[in-house]
Enzyme design. Sequence first.
Site, PDB file in Angstrom:
ATOM      1  N   ARG A 155      47.127  31.264  19.488  1.00 10.30           N
ATOM      2  CA  ARG A 155      47.061  30.228  18.457  1.00 10.30           C
ATOM      3  C   ARG A 155      46.688  28.913  19.129  1.00 10.30           C
ATOM      4  NH1 ARG A 155      51.957  33.019  17.445  1.00 10.30           N
ATOM      5  NH2 ARG A 155      51.961  34.187  15.479  1.00 10.30           N
ATOM      6  N   LYS A 179      55.510  31.165  17.584  1.00 12.14           N
ATOM      7  CA  LYS A 179      56.315  30.753  16.437  1.00 12.14           C
ATOM      8  C   LYS A 179      57.776  31.142  16.642  1.00 12.14           C
ATOM      9  CE  LYS A 179      52.738  30.796  12.862  1.00 12.14           C
ATOM     10  NZ  LYS A 179      52.329  31.359  11.559  1.00 12.14           N
ATOM     11  N   HIS A 245      41.189  29.545  14.958  1.00 15.62           N
ATOM     12  CA  HIS A 245      41.770  30.778  14.420  1.00 15.62           C
ATOM     13  C   HIS A 245      40.714  31.868  14.266  1.00 15.62           C
ATOM     14  CE1 HIS A 245      45.904  31.599  13.485  1.00 15.62           C
ATOM     15  NE2 HIS A 245      45.551  32.418  12.517  1.00 15.62           N
ATOM     16  N   ARG A 248      40.838  33.839  17.319  1.00 11.56           N
ATOM     17  CA  ARG A 248      41.992  34.760  17.266  1.00 11.56           C
ATOM     18  C   ARG A 248      41.649  35.992  16.447  1.00 11.56           C
ATOM     19  NH1 ARG A 248      47.659  34.758  17.855  1.00 11.56           N
ATOM     20  NH2 ARG A 248      48.885  35.409  16.041  1.00 11.56           N
ATOM     21  N   HIS A 271      52.814  38.790  16.330  1.00 14.53           N
ATOM     22  CA  HIS A 271      53.166  39.029  14.927  1.00 14.53           C
ATOM     23  C   HIS A 271      54.527  39.712  14.853  1.00 14.53           C
ATOM     24  CE1 HIS A 271      48.708  39.054  13.432  1.00 14.53           C
ATOM     25  NE2 HIS A 271      49.179  37.846  13.635  1.00 14.53           N
ATOM     26  N   TYR A 280      43.738  43.650   9.700  1.00 14.76           N
ATOM     27  CA  TYR A 280      42.562  43.851  10.562  1.00 14.76           C
ATOM     28  C   TYR A 280      42.009  45.269  10.432  1.00 14.76           C
ATOM     29  CZ  TYR A 280      43.866  39.430  12.697  1.00 14.76           C
ATOM     30  OH  TYR A 280      44.172  38.114  12.905  1.00 14.76           O
TER      31      TYR A 280
END
Length: 297
Positions: A155, A179, A245, A248, A271, A280
């Site tokens: 990120r 995160k 992004h 990414r 994730h 994806y």
Amino acid sequence: MSETKIYWESSAGHLLEETRQTLNEYLLSLKLADKAVATIEKYRRIIEAFFQQCTIPLEEITSDDVLTWLTTMSEGKKPRTIDLYLSAVSSFFSFCLEEEYMEITVVKKRWRPKIPHSLPKYLDEFEYARVKVSAEQLSIRNRALLLFLFSTGCRVSEVASLHVQDIDFNKRKMDVTGKGRKIRQIYFSEECGLVLQDYLERRSAKPSDPLFMNKFGNGLQVQGIRKVLKKVGGEAGLVQSFHPHMCRHTFATNMLARGADLQFIADVLGHADLNITRIYAQIPTEEMLLTYQNIMG
């Protein structure tokens, strides 16, 4: 953002004092749960906006009050924005219910808008090649930055917070803080490692230095990284806007096309929910398209 601004406290003058105290308890709970600063600020502004229209005490609020506000606020807004409004007030009122500041549930699940399904924007093989060729003309810093984004799937905020001492060039890996302040290990390609090492040697980087720096000798921040990629996209002749992004997403689709399983991709991307990574799998890879064309013509 500096914590001296106390982003987890509301100072809105229109709030009833009891409501303000409860809201600040809720916001503090989000901070203690390591929610992102941007998330806490968005939720605070949305809840403050709710109480600007609904000026009654917490315990008197009904579903009709919430629906009236939501209907007013939703006018001319996109479904994702409406969903954000609803998520914020729903989260706050759930907190109030748990802490017994309220006695009834005032947000209904059926109010959730239908979110249009969209696939991640990524570079196809031709766009990716054009960007890589264009990168040959970039400064050593910008080339290292671009290769790092393509090679790691990080990120943009994670890249901006990295320091030279975080890197292990021998194993081509480093730890990043994602995160929720979760630390994960990432790897980078040999090409990226060589260019990155060249960049750091040219500027005589110290271990405590930010990994990428601006011309003023400070760490390259998120907006600076975005500007670099926007310029690269224009020089490469991309039709769509080129942003971090997208690197990414391109990283993830390339890994999937080369046979990586979804759990591995999820771990690398950081994730927490595998369902986020599953999207994806819905993107047709070049190999899939070639197979279809060979069979169907």
